[in-house]
Design a protein around this motif. Structure first.
Motif, PDB file in Angstrom:
ATOM      1  N   CYS A   1     -16.366  -0.016  11.860  1.00  0.00           N
ATOM      2  CA  CYS A   1     -15.287   0.408  12.745  1.00  0.00           C
ATOM      3  C   CYS A   1     -15.056   2.605  12.475  1.00  0.00           C
ATOM      4  N   HIS A   2     -16.376   2.706  11.498  1.00  0.00           N
ATOM      5  CA  HIS A   2     -16.902   4.194  11.010  1.00  0.00           C
ATOM      6  C   HIS A   2     -17.461   4.607  11.557  1.00  0.00           C
ATOM      7  N   PRO A   3     -17.869   5.764  12.791  1.00  0.00           N
ATOM      8  CA  PRO A   3     -18.359   6.345  13.257  1.00  0.00           C
ATOM      9  C   PRO A   3     -19.520   7.019  12.328  1.00  0.00           C
ATOM     10  N   ASP A   4     -20.910   6.770  12.753  1.00  0.00           N
ATOM     11  CA  ASP A   4     -22.290   7.713  12.016  1.00  0.00           C
ATOM     12  C   ASP A   4     -21.568   9.064  11.255  1.00  0.00           C
ATOM     13  N   LEU A   5     -21.475   9.514  10.794  1.00  0.00           N
ATOM     14  CA  LEU A   5     -22.389  10.971  10.187  1.00  0.00           C
ATOM     15  C   LEU A   5     -23.336  11.532  10.806  1.00  0.00           C
ATOM     16  N   ALA A   6     -22.984  12.336  11.269  1.00  0.00           N
ATOM     17  CA  ALA A   6     -23.805  13.214  12.734  1.00  0.00           C
ATOM     18  C   ALA A   6     -23.846  12.625  13.535  1.00  0.00           C
TER      19      ALA A   6
ATOM     20  N   GLU B   1      -9.308  12.939  12.571  1.00  0.00           N
ATOM     21  CA  GLU B   1      -9.488  13.067  10.456  1.00  0.00           C
ATOM     22  C   GLU B   1     -11.358  13.154  10.440  1.00  0.00           C
ATOM     23  N   SER B   2     -11.869  12.472  11.707  1.00  0.00           N
ATOM     24  CA  SER B   2     -13.182  12.527  11.126  1.00  0.00           C
ATOM     25  C   SER B   2     -13.999  13.889  11.424  1.00  0.00           C
ATOM     26  N   ARG B   3     -13.456  13.826  13.000  1.00  0.00           N
ATOM     27  CA  ARG B   3     -14.162  15.625  13.021  1.00  0.00           C
ATOM     28  C   ARG B   3     -14.151  16.347  11.761  1.00  0.00           C
ATOM     29  N   GLU B   4     -12.659  16.492  11.056  1.00  0.00           N
ATOM     30  CA  GLU B   4     -12.774  17.295  10.003  1.00  0.00           C
ATOM     31  C   GLU B   4     -12.752  16.867   9.189  1.00  0.00           C
ATOM     32  N   GLU B   5     -13.659  16.076   8.473  1.00  0.00           N
ATOM     33  CA  GLU B   5     -13.873  15.160   7.258  1.00  0.00           C
ATOM     34  C   GLU B   5     -15.480  15.752   7.886  1.00  0.00           C
ATOM     35  N   GLN B   6     -15.987  15.144   8.245  1.00  0.00           N
ATOM     36  CA  GLN B   6     -17.847  15.700   8.541  1.00  0.00           C
ATOM     37  C   GLN B   6     -18.314  16.699   9.127  1.00  0.00           C
ATOM     38  N   SER B   7     -16.573  18.196   9.573  1.00  0.00           N
ATOM     39  CA  SER B   7     -17.387  19.402   9.601  1.00  0.00           C
ATOM     40  C   SER B   7     -17.583  19.608   8.169  1.00  0.00           C
TER      41      SER B   7
ATOM     42  N   PRO C   1     -22.785   0.086   9.018  1.00  0.00           N
ATOM     43  CA  PRO C   1     -23.036   1.534   8.588  1.00  0.00           C
ATOM     44  C   PRO C   1     -22.566   2.222   7.665  1.00  0.00           C
ATOM     45  N   PHE C   2     -23.797   3.454   7.178  1.00  0.00           N
ATOM     46  CA  PHE C   2     -22.982   3.389   5.889  1.00  0.00           C
ATOM     47  C   PHE C   2     -21.884   5.229   5.913  1.00  0.00           C
ATOM     48  N   VAL C   3     -21.409   4.259   4.657  1.00  0.00           N
ATOM     49  CA  VAL C   3     -20.090   5.034   4.963  1.00  0.00           C
ATOM     50  C   VAL C   3     -19.865   5.668   3.279  1.00  0.00           C
ATOM     51  N   ILE C   4     -19.615   6.935   3.503  1.00  0.00           N
ATOM     52  CA  ILE C   4     -19.409   8.199   1.987  1.00  0.00           C
ATOM     53  C   ILE C   4     -18.200   8.587   2.753  1.00  0.00           C
ATOM     54  N   CYS C   5     -16.795   9.269   1.040  1.00  0.00           N
ATOM     55  CA  CYS C   5     -16.546   9.948   2.312  1.00  0.00           C
ATOM     56  C   CYS C   5     -17.252  11.496   2.520  1.00  0.00           C
ATOM     57  N   ALA C   6     -16.750  12.163   2.961  1.00  0.00           N
ATOM     58  CA  ALA C   6     -17.570  12.730   3.442  1.00  0.00           C
ATOM     59  C   ALA C   6     -17.326  14.398   2.959  1.00  0.00           C
ATOM     60  N   ARG C   7     -15.333  14.520   2.550  1.00  0.00           N
ATOM     61  CA  ARG C   7     -15.151  14.947   2.136  1.00  0.00           C
ATOM     62  C   ARG C   7     -15.036  15.572   0.752  1.00  0.00           C
ATOM     63  N   LEU C   8     -16.355  14.580   0.133  1.00  0.00           N
ATOM     64  CA  LEU C   8     -16.723  14.977  -1.384  1.00  0.00           C
ATOM     65  C   LEU C   8     -18.312  15.115  -1.507  1.00  0.00           C
TER      66      LEU C   8
ATOM     67  N   LYS D   1     -11.714   5.917  -1.208  1.00  0.00           N
ATOM     68  CA  LYS D   1     -11.708   7.743  -1.026  1.00  0.00           C
ATOM     69  C   LYS D   1     -11.066   8.178  -0.113  1.00  0.00           C
ATOM     70  N   ILE D   2     -11.653   7.834   1.355  1.00  0.00           N
ATOM     71  CA  ILE D   2     -11.185   8.547   2.354  1.00  0.00           C
ATOM     72  C   ILE D   2      -9.235   8.241   2.832  1.00  0.00           C
ATOM     73  N   CYS D   3      -9.370   7.276   3.229  1.00  0.00           N
ATOM     74  CA  CYS D   3      -8.314   6.444   3.053  1.00  0.00           C
ATOM     75  C   CYS D   3      -6.722   7.379   1.783  1.00  0.00           C
TER      76      CYS D   3
ATOM     77  N   LEU E   1      -7.620   9.824   0.970  1.00  0.00           N
ATOM     78  CA  LEU E   1      -7.342  11.956   0.617  1.00  0.00           C
ATOM     79  C   LEU E   1      -6.429  12.322   2.437  1.00  0.00           C
ATOM     80  N   ARG E   2      -6.886  10.815   3.314  1.00  0.00           N
ATOM     81  CA  ARG E   2      -6.035  10.993   4.360  1.00  0.00           C
ATOM     82  C   ARG E   2      -4.244  11.322   4.383  1.00  0.00           C
ATOM     83  N   LEU E   3      -4.364   9.757   3.196  1.00  0.00           N
ATOM     84  CA  LEU E   3      -2.745   9.440   3.132  1.00  0.00           C
ATOM     85  C   LEU E   3      -1.975  10.761   2.555  1.00  0.00           C
TER      86      LEU E   3
HETATM   87  N1  LIG Z   1     -19.918   6.691   8.466  1.00  0.00           N
HETATM   88  C1  LIG Z   1     -18.778   7.408   7.854  1.00  0.00           C
HETATM   89  O1  LIG Z   1     -19.039   7.827   6.633  1.00  0.00           O
HETATM   90  N2  LIG Z   1     -18.029   8.673   8.700  1.00  0.00           N
HETATM   91  C2  LIG Z   1     -16.979   8.996   7.702  1.00  0.00           C
HETATM   92  N3  LIG Z   1     -16.483   9.663   6.675  1.00  0.00           N
HETATM   93  C3  LIG Z   1     -15.678  10.508   6.675  1.00  0.00           C
HETATM   94  O2  LIG Z   1     -15.427  10.623   5.147  1.00  0.00           O
HETATM   95  N4  LIG Z   1     -15.233  10.289   7.732  1.00  0.00           N
HETATM   96  C4  LIG Z   1     -16.353  10.194   8.426  1.00  0.00           C
HETATM   97  O3  LIG Z   1     -15.573   9.821   9.420  1.00  0.00           O
END
Ligand SMILES: NC(=O)NC1=NC(=O)NC1=O
Length: 174
Positions: free
Chosen positions: A66-71, A83-89, A118-125, A156-158, A160-162
């Motif tokens: 359910c997570h969008p790819d980074l970039a 939320e995702s837009r802010e994190e990715q930005s 997909p690869f998922v990582i907490c973008a804010r960190l 971790k993403i959850c 920070l969002r909470l």
């Molecule tokens: N594939 C991802 O890691 N996506 C994301 N990580 C975040 O922190 N926000 C996202 O959308």
């Protein structure tokens, strides 16, 4: 917003507010609502973690999918959640040059091909250098280890969002 305000929310208000703390998985907030009254924010997080850990491997992989790819495509087409837009930005994903975009696309495709999610990582960190490095490194993991590691990133993403919702005192929109 204090925890008594959260506990007084109707089901609809609760899901409206917390429905995207795990990206595009409102079922999680819908499920944990029945555990109110919550003692505090940590208690809410504990119920979310319990729900996620109770899932089968395919259920956990469903959360990851359910997570969008980074970039990725969603960022390029402007269809990311707020939320995702802010994190990715914040992680520098919106200011990549064309070579960096191509590199992320190649690594994301290779990762998805290998693991089926997909690869998922907490973008804010992480910054963009961290993300490229960790994506390249994590490609070498086995599927089970990578699934668990990615779920830890979702948590971790959850978290920070909470915290952002509760501590920024967003009043219910309703
Ligand atoms: N594939 C991802 O890691 N996506 C994301 N990580 C975040 O922190 N926000 C996202 O959308």
């Amino acid at each position: 917003m204090d925890i008594s305000t959260v506990n007084a929310l109707t089901y609809e208000e609760f899901v409206e507010l917390f429905g995207n703390v795990v990206e595009k998985c409102p079922i999680i907030s819908a499920a944990i609502w029945s555990h109110r009254p919550f003692k505090d924010l940590t208690d809410i997080e504990a119920h979310i973690t319990e729900f996620i850990h109770s899932l089968s491997d395919s259920g956990k992989e469903g959360i990851l999918r359910c997570h969008p790819d980074l970039a990725g495509r969603d960022l390029q087409s402007g269809t990311l959640t707020r939320e995702s837009r802010e994190e990715q930005s914040q992680a520098g994903m919106t200011t990549l040059d064309s070579a960096e975009i191509l590199l992320m696309h190649r690594l994301n495709s290779e990762y998805k091909e290998r693991f089926g999610f997909p690869f998922v990582i907490c973008a804010r960190l992480n910054n963009k250098a961290d993300i490229v490095r960790l994506l390249s490194e994590r490609l070498k993991n086995d599927r089970a280890a990578e699934r668990e590691l990615a779920i830890e990133e979702v948590k971790k993403i959850c978290s920070l969002r909470l915290h952002n919702i509760v501590l920024s005192g967003i009043q219910t929109k309703l």
